[in-house]
Design an enzyme around this catalytic site. Structure first.
Site, PDB file in Angstrom:
ATOM      1  N   TYR A   1       0.792  -1.216   0.000  1.00 32.94           N
ATOM      2  CA  TYR A   1       0.000   0.000   0.000  1.00 32.94           C
ATOM      3  C   TYR A   1       0.832   1.279   0.000  1.00 32.94           C
ATOM      4  O   TYR A   1       0.287   2.373  -0.043  1.00 32.94           O
ATOM      5  CB  TYR A   1      -0.941   0.008   1.215  1.00 32.94           C
ATOM      6  CG  TYR A   1      -1.817  -1.214   1.255  1.00 32.94           C
ATOM      7  CD1 TYR A   1      -2.805  -1.412   0.307  1.00 32.94           C
ATOM      8  CD2 TYR A   1      -1.625  -2.207   2.218  1.00 32.94           C
ATOM      9  CE1 TYR A   1      -3.594  -2.541   0.307  1.00 32.94           C
ATOM     10  CE2 TYR A   1      -2.411  -3.345   2.237  1.00 32.94           C
ATOM     11  CZ  TYR A   1      -3.393  -3.511   1.286  1.00 32.94           C
ATOM     12  OH  TYR A   1      -4.171  -4.644   1.300  1.00 32.94           O
TER      13      TYR A   1
ATOM     14  N   ASP B   1      -3.654  -7.216  11.314  1.00 31.12           N
ATOM     15  CA  ASP B   1      -2.375  -7.631  10.736  1.00 31.12           C
ATOM     16  C   ASP B   1      -1.259  -7.448  11.753  1.00 31.12           C
ATOM     17  O   ASP B   1      -0.224  -6.858  11.462  1.00 31.12           O
ATOM     18  CB  ASP B   1      -2.056  -6.843   9.462  1.00 31.12           C
ATOM     19  CG  ASP B   1      -0.943  -7.494   8.645  1.00 31.12           C
ATOM     20  OD1 ASP B   1      -0.730  -8.725   8.801  1.00 31.12           O
ATOM     21  OD2 ASP B   1      -0.284  -6.795   7.861  1.00 31.12           O
TER      22      ASP B   1
END
Length: 295
Positions: free
Chosen positions: A18, A126
């Site tokens: 990202y 995560d």
């Protein structure tokens, strides 16, 4: 970006799907920062919006990375945060293994961050050793909230780096129901890593990871099956020799998510808290591992 200059020796300190994290300095005073630049095409990605939203909601907690500023850098969304020098992975994926006091200390600090997140209705989704940062005094700063989001009844199953993924997230399909217990499983896996000095649930394919998960977590500690006991002794020998770590780890590495310790319950565990006081010698040893000085 005129206000900040990339570090000429080590400009990139993190890179993922990202975006990129740069080490930068304020040109006016020399102060170091981390600048996370999200990839941005025609529209801002959902992950960028979620991370901004979650960091704003969690702002000010001592164990969560602080969002200092947000601005556009050409066509990228840039998030300015304090520069935190170490990742937990450097301190735990090594030999000799980290002292028990450090394992208790970082896990309680991480639980403190998770308890606050969960109380705000936010899942990290995560949690890995690379996303748990350490300051020079070994204060935990949980970071990388790109996959974090508010609780929802149905959410994507394609979350959490595989070795730290709870068994309910290995289900087939695009969406499913799960709870903040997925973060607590991840913390349990990190504790095992720290005790063993390696990634315990590492696997070259998803089914290999899941097989390891099932071998360690499918039966209660009271189970007397010799085959299971041997499997555990082989996979996590250091943990099996440490009653304190074993007691905590197997209350987090539980197949039934409703049986796992919550962050609040871990924080309230008096025995575990009593182990978290580090000596100067232990702190020095951990810091040496962080900077790669093992002499």
């Amino acid at each position: 970006m005129e206000k900040y200059r990339k570090d000429p020796l080590r400009p990139i300190i993190g890179q993922g799907n990202y975006g990129v994290v740069y080490r930068v300095r304020d040109v006016s005073n020399g102060q170091e920062y981390a600048l996370k630049c999200h990839k941005c095409a025609d529209v801002i990605e959902d992950t960028t919006v979620r991370e901004l939203s979650c960091l704003t909601a969690l702002r000010g907690h001592p164990n969560i990375i602080l969002l200092l500023d947000c601005f556009m850098d050409e066509d990228r969304v840039a998030m300015l945060m304090p520069y935190v020098p170490f990742e937990l992975t450097k301190a735990i994926h090594c030999k000799p293994t980290a002292p028990l006091s450090f394992v208790a200390s970082f896990s309680l600090q991480t639980a403190n961050a998770l308890e606050y997140m969960h109380r705000q209705g936010i899942l990290h989704r995560d949690l890995t050793p690379s996303n748990v940062l350490l300051t020079a005094d070994l204060t935990v700063k949980v970071g990388d909230l790109g996959l974090a989001r508010q609780f929802s009844k149905r959410m994507s199953l394609c979350v959490v780096t595989e070795p730290y993924r709870a068994p309910e997230l290995f289900a087939d399909g695009e969406v499913g129901e799960y709870t903040c217990a997925v973060d607590m499983w991840s913390l349990g896996a990190i504790i095992l890593d720290a005790k063993e000095g390696m990634v315990v649930f590492a696997g070259t394919q998803q089914y290999n990871t899941l097989n390891k998960v099932m071998a360690l977590a499918s039966t209660d500690l009271s189970e007397e099956a010799e085959e299971l006991k041997i499997s555990r002794r082989e996979m996590i020998p250091n943990t099996m020799r440490c009653e304190s770590t074993k007691r905590i780890a197997f209350r987090l590495i539980v197949l039934g998510h409703q049986k796992r310790l919550t962050a609040r319950e871990l924080l309230d565990d008096e025995e575990w808290k009593g182990l978290a006081c580090m000596t100067d010698q232990e702190r020095t040893a951990v810091l040496r591992q962080c900077i790669g000085d093992t002499k």
